[in-house]
Write a protein that holds these residues in place. Structure first.
Motif, PDB file in Angstrom:
ATOM      1  N   CYS A   1       0.811  -1.117   0.027  1.00 34.88           N
ATOM      2  CA  CYS A   1      -0.101   0.051   0.080  1.00 34.88           C
ATOM      3  C   CYS A   1       0.885   1.304  -0.006  1.00 34.88           C
ATOM      4  N   HIS A   2       1.791   1.264   0.900  1.00 29.46           N
ATOM      5  CA  HIS A   2       2.768   2.521   0.817  1.00 29.46           C
ATOM      6  C   HIS A   2       3.495   2.742  -0.450  1.00 29.46           C
TER       7      HIS A   2
ATOM      8  N   ARG B   1       3.601   5.897  -2.844  1.00 26.32           N
ATOM      9  CA  ARG B   1       5.103   6.523  -3.302  1.00 26.32           C
ATOM     10  C   ARG B   1       4.874   6.678  -4.805  1.00 26.32           C
ATOM     11  N   ALA B   2       4.301   5.523  -5.550  1.00 26.25           N
ATOM     12  CA  ALA B   2       4.320   5.525  -6.909  1.00 26.25           C
ATOM     13  C   ALA B   2       3.279   6.398  -7.427  1.00 26.25           C
ATOM     14  N   GLY B   3       2.442   6.803  -6.661  1.00 28.91           N
ATOM     15  CA  GLY B   3       1.389   7.695  -7.163  1.00 28.91           C
ATOM     16  C   GLY B   3       0.395   6.972  -7.682  1.00 28.91           C
ATOM     17  N   LEU B   4       0.057   5.515  -7.595  1.00 29.71           N
ATOM     18  CA  LEU B   4      -0.817   4.828  -8.229  1.00 29.71           C
ATOM     19  C   LEU B   4      -2.161   5.287  -7.397  1.00 29.71           C
ATOM     20  N   VAL B   5      -2.277   5.372  -6.150  1.00 29.61           N
ATOM     21  CA  VAL B   5      -3.291   5.550  -5.218  1.00 29.61           C
ATOM     22  C   VAL B   5      -3.028   7.020  -4.588  1.00 29.61           C
ATOM     23  N   ALA B   6      -4.186   7.707  -4.173  1.00 27.50           N
ATOM     24  CA  ALA B   6      -3.771   8.750  -3.262  1.00 27.50           C
ATOM     25  C   ALA B   6      -3.743   8.639  -1.843  1.00 27.50           C
ATOM     26  N   SER B   7      -3.349   9.292  -1.178  1.00 31.45           N
ATOM     27  CA  SER B   7      -3.048   9.407   0.065  1.00 31.45           C
ATOM     28  C   SER B   7      -3.912   8.942   1.181  1.00 31.45           C
ATOM     29  N   ALA B   8      -5.379   9.516   0.726  1.00 30.96           N
ATOM     30  CA  ALA B   8      -6.548   9.243   1.569  1.00 30.96           C
ATOM     31  C   ALA B   8      -6.908   7.732   1.288  1.00 30.96           C
TER      32      ALA B   8
ATOM     33  N   CYS C   1      -4.954   5.408   0.266  1.00 30.20           N
ATOM     34  CA  CYS C   1      -3.881   4.488   1.100  1.00 30.20           C
ATOM     35  C   CYS C   1      -4.230   4.440   2.625  1.00 30.20           C
ATOM     36  N   SER C   2      -4.738   5.357   3.101  1.00 27.07           N
ATOM     37  CA  SER C   2      -5.294   5.540   4.690  1.00 27.07           C
ATOM     38  C   SER C   2      -6.195   4.492   4.855  1.00 27.07           C
ATOM     39  N   GLN C   3      -7.134   4.618   3.879  1.00 29.73           N
ATOM     40  CA  GLN C   3      -8.269   3.722   3.970  1.00 29.73           C
ATOM     41  C   GLN C   3      -8.034   2.259   3.905  1.00 29.73           C
ATOM     42  N   MET C   4      -6.959   2.151   3.103  1.00 31.33           N
ATOM     43  CA  MET C   4      -6.596   0.378   2.885  1.00 31.33           C
ATOM     44  C   MET C   4      -5.935   0.015   4.272  1.00 31.33           C
TER      45      MET C   4
END
Length: 361
Positions: free
Chosen positions: A67-68, A72-79, A81-84
């Protein structure tokens, strides 16, 4: 039998003692009942549960790293990532869905995750064991298992590739991939910062300056260009924000760096007595303002009374043609005398002029 009258006991056949003709003695093994199997089953169940728990924890760590990596690669947003990550904290989450989602995004598997079936095993040059995981690989294709590289990264302040003559220096991303401890990662960042600071101190021609955190025991710093204007800088250690131009803390938003000392002197004077004197003047001004408000209300009341008197006089009085005094007629005919009744008496201030009521204004 000695001392008895019964027949003598029959001797035991040799075949029963030896287990057969010419054989050795073979004792009969004891039979295990249900009382022996129940504890064994419970022990095996506990071992299986412990293994499943360890596998679940390892899977959570791998998915958390992926997930991190996706963030870092910009595939998912920070929000997202936090949800996952929050979802991974739920013990009832099915890992397969999240794993398929990350696979669909193209996120690489963790370093210690087993390779797909059919992948040829390889050997780690440190532990010499056969590996079926992805492992860590430097840009020069030197490959090592994650367990060995994690110990190597934890032991060295600035770890490099263990291969002889390689010289590749591990960075922050490599340490994150190896999932080192937070303390080790923080020490690595502090070491890099200190190394940069030492290099700047040795290079006197650099057109940059170093600003150190004013916090006690904090070695953090930031490099700034000499032509860069001042700005507010707050360190992660929790120290008060300071000015990068003069180092003053707290940061002065509305004053120049050369005005800070004068402003501080005025502030200290205010704290030492100026504030109390100002508050005394403020209380005095409040008392005077209250008195003025009372006087203003009284003046408004008097003015209203005067206006009502003038309205009454305009409706019920006339002006004496000689002295211009207001004359009220309380009764009688049209002939009036200023300052007294027409037949004498009821004397008041007036000139005594006689005039006709209807002719007066």
């Amino acid at each position: 039998a000695p001392g008895g009258g019964g027949p003598p006991a029959a001797p035991t056949p040799p075949s029963e003692l030896t287990g057969g003709a010419g054989g050795a003695l073979a004792p009969t093994p004891p039979r295990l009942g249900n009382a022996w199997w129940a504890p064994l089953r419970r022990c095996l169940a506990a071992v299986r549960a412990s293994v499943r728990l360890q596998q679940s924890v390892a899977t959570r760590h791998r998915l958390r790293w992926r997930c991190h990596a996706a963030r870092r690669a910009g595939l998912v947003a920070s929000a997202n990532c936090s949800q996952m990550l929050v979802r991974l904290g739920n013990p009832l989450v099915f890992f397969g869905e999240l794993c398929d989602f990350l696979d669909g995004l193209g996120v690489p598997p963790a370093l210690d995750e087993r390779a797909p079936l059919g992948t040829r095993p390889w050997h780690c040059d440190i532990c010499r064991n056969s590996q079926r995981s992805r492992g860590w690989c430097c840009p020069f294709s030197h490959r090592f298992c994650m367990e060995c590289m994690s110990r190597w990264a934890e032991a060295s302040p600035f770890p490099t590739c263990p291969a002889e003559g390689c010289g590749y220096r591990l960075g922050r991303r490599d340490l994150e991939d190896l999932r080192v401890s937070e303390a080790r990662l923080k020490a690595f960042q502090e070491g890099l910062a200190q190394e940069s600071i030492d290099a700047l101190r040795q290079d006197g021609r650099a057109q940059i300056k170093l600003f150190r955190c004013p916090g006690a025991g904090c070695n953090a710093g930031v490099t700034l260009k000499t032509s860069e204007p001042r700005r507010r800088w707050a360190c992660a250690c929790g120290a008060p924000a300071a000015c990068t131009g003069c180092g003053a803390s707290p940061y002065h938003f509305h004053g120049r760096c050369d005005e800070v000392q004068n402003l501080r002197a005025r502030w200290l004077a205010w704290l030492q007595g100026g504030g109390e004197a100002f508050r005394a003047l403020e209380r005095r001004a409040a008392v005077e303002a209250a008195a003025e408000q009372v006087a203003h209300r009284e003046a408004k009341t008097r003015r209203a009374e005067l206006a009502r008197d003038e309205e009454w006089k305009a409706a019920n009085c006339r002006v004496c043609p000689r002295c211009a005094c207001a004359v009220e007629k309380v009764g009688g005919g049209e002939a009036v005398v200023c300052g007294q009744s027409a037949h004498g008496g009821h004397r008041q201030p007036g000139c005594g002029h006689r005039f006709v009521w209807q002719d007066a204004e």
